[in-house]
Scaffold this active site. Sequence first.
Site, mmCIF file in Angstrom:
data_model
loop_
_atom_site.group_PDB
_atom_site.id
_atom_site.type_symbol
_atom_site.label_atom_id
_atom_site.label_comp_id
_atom_site.label_asym_id
_atom_site.label_seq_id
_atom_site.Cartn_x
_atom_site.Cartn_y
_atom_site.Cartn_z
ATOM 1 N N HIS A 111 84.890 67.308 -6.844
ATOM 2 C CA HIS A 111 86.116 66.562 -7.102
ATOM 3 C C HIS A 111 86.198 66.432 -8.619
ATOM 4 C CE1 HIS A 111 84.703 64.979 -3.171
ATOM 5 N NE2 HIS A 111 85.974 64.948 -2.873
ATOM 6 N N ASP A 165 83.879 63.803 -9.915
ATOM 7 C CA ASP A 165 82.429 64.009 -9.766
ATOM 8 C C ASP A 165 81.863 64.470 -11.103
ATOM 9 O OD1 ASP A 165 82.649 63.494 -7.035
ATOM 10 O OD2 ASP A 165 82.875 65.616 -6.542
ATOM 11 N N MET A 207 85.031 76.403 -5.154
ATOM 12 C CA MET A 207 86.072 75.480 -4.684
ATOM 13 C C MET A 207 86.127 74.250 -5.575
ATOM 14 S SD MET A 207 86.296 72.366 -2.818
ATOM 15 C CE MET A 207 85.290 72.085 -1.383
ATOM 16 N N GLU A 232 92.248 69.625 4.638
ATOM 17 C CA GLU A 232 91.147 69.115 5.464
ATOM 18 C C GLU A 232 91.563 67.888 6.250
ATOM 19 O OE1 GLU A 232 87.507 68.503 3.389
ATOM 20 O OE2 GLU A 232 86.655 67.257 4.963
ATOM 21 N N LYS A 285 90.980 64.711 9.101
ATOM 22 C CA LYS A 285 89.994 63.725 9.574
ATOM 23 C C LYS A 285 90.764 62.661 10.336
ATOM 24 C CE LYS A 285 86.177 60.738 8.013
ATOM 25 N NZ LYS A 285 85.445 60.205 6.833
ATOM 26 N N GLU A 327 86.238 70.515 9.112
ATOM 27 C CA GLU A 327 84.890 69.959 8.937
ATOM 28 C C GLU A 327 84.305 69.610 10.291
ATOM 29 O OE1 GLU A 327 83.851 67.092 5.822
ATOM 30 O OE2 GLU A 327 82.769 65.949 7.351
ATOM 31 N N HIS A 343 84.423 65.885 11.313
ATOM 32 C CA HIS A 343 85.740 65.261 11.500
ATOM 33 C C HIS A 343 86.352 65.591 12.864
ATOM 34 C CE1 HIS A 343 86.156 65.024 6.845
ATOM 35 N NE2 HIS A 343 85.105 64.400 7.317
ATOM 36 N N ASP A 348 83.850 73.173 6.075
ATOM 37 C CA ASP A 348 82.877 72.129 5.722
ATOM 38 C C ASP A 348 81.860 72.010 6.845
ATOM 39 O OD1 ASP A 348 84.660 69.528 3.814
ATOM 40 O OD2 ASP A 348 84.000 71.565 3.321
ATOM 41 N N ASP A 376 81.740 58.813 10.335
ATOM 42 C CA ASP A 376 81.525 60.131 9.733
ATOM 43 C C ASP A 376 80.091 60.233 9.204
ATOM 44 O OD1 ASP A 376 83.193 61.907 6.985
ATOM 45 O OD2 ASP A 376 81.843 62.575 8.577
ATOM 46 N N ASP A 395 78.164 63.020 8.563
ATOM 47 C CA ASP A 395 77.871 64.062 7.566
ATOM 48 C C ASP A 395 76.386 64.447 7.557
ATOM 49 O OD1 ASP A 395 80.267 62.838 5.070
ATOM 50 O OD2 ASP A 395 80.519 64.148 6.814
ATOM 51 N N ASP A 452 79.231 70.107 3.471
ATOM 52 C CA ASP A 452 79.760 68.814 3.041
ATOM 53 C C ASP A 452 78.971 67.755 3.796
ATOM 54 O OD1 ASP A 452 82.991 67.122 3.005
ATOM 55 O OD2 ASP A 452 81.061 66.690 2.071
#
Length: 387
Positions: free
Chosen positions: A55, A58, A89, A182, A184, A218, A221, A246, A256, A258, A288
Amino acid sequence: MPDYTPRLEHKFSFGLWTVSNRGRDPFGDVVRPALAPNDAVAMLGDVGAWGVNLHDNDLVPIDATPSERDRIVREFQRACTAHGIVVPMATVSLFYDPIFKDGAFTANDARVRAYALQKTMRAMDLGAELGAKIFVLWGGREGTETDACRRPDEAVKRLREAVDYLCEYSIDRAYGFRFALEAKPNEPRGDIYMATTGAYLGFIPTLAHPEMVGVNPEVAHETMAGLNFLHAVAQAWEAGKLFHIDLNDQMPGRYDQDFRFGAANPRAAFFLVKFLEDAGYDGPRHFDAHAYRTEDYEGVKDFARGCMRSYLILKERARQWNADKEIQALVKEIIGAGADAPAIGKYSAQGRDTLLARRFDRGAIAARGLGYERLDQLTMEVLMGAR
Ligand code: DIG
Ligand code: MN
Ligand code: MN
């Protein structure tokens, strides 16, 4: 013994936010010290990853000055080069800063919608500068706790306006981005618009530049919503819209999680890897996901290695399944059932009349055993290393 060492050709990538996840959760503070982006790149190089995603914030703090931004980007590019890591990406955080508390592109405040576009354009500038060709949009805050706040079809219109505008920006700057949307179902909003990959597949054809826009499904999700992730991926692939993916893992009906790829449902992960490899998907295998809150950074490296090793082990199991003579004989028999049925194909008067005239022995057809128990048991035995 097969080799499960990750290589660049496997295109394994991680987000900066994954290996740098400090373990904060809604009920507990961070448990790991901050990991600077350039140190995260070094870690990814060390474990054998191919790419790193990010991002905007980040890497570049939201209030960085232009000169600070340029210095940070230069140092990051040096780190990526030094560790042989590419940036496939990029994406944008439209969910962390409080200004996005009511969403970004779909927010009721027109200033928020405008700022979200400006921020995304700058994140696209950053991604293009780092060489990214895929731009993910995850609308984590595009949603509601009460549907009294806006008509949901108004949200769709605002989302379309934003994505169309960003496609024009990519064309204008010749960035060549493919946008991957994406989905969710919820978290952090009570309900998130475009809750599933299928919703986005219905949205994309309504855009001004649908050819520039695909999806980034993902695992966690779709699974949170109790859906079959592979079916979402297969529909996206069949539509030519699987622009990114993802990978992680998740128990159905939970927040979530992950998890490390394959950690919750190795059987589902097997069918997914088999599909991606059989279909010839050649995009990034992006994890992810993040390590358990119990871990230190050695544990985070174990997490990253585990994601890649599990993918490669399941890829080898898929090769074994495809090579297994008993399985392939069963598959051939199953696929060939009803060979004497009238061909469907393109509609024609002759085909119509043939189909209407055909007598079907429903009882005999229904009485046939399909052998799926044997096939699935053989599949499980391949998975469990018993064949
Ligand atoms: C959450 O699953 C989202 C964010 O991590 C990011 O925007 C996107 C990138 O894959 N996934
Ligand atoms: Mn997730
Ligand atoms: Mn994601």
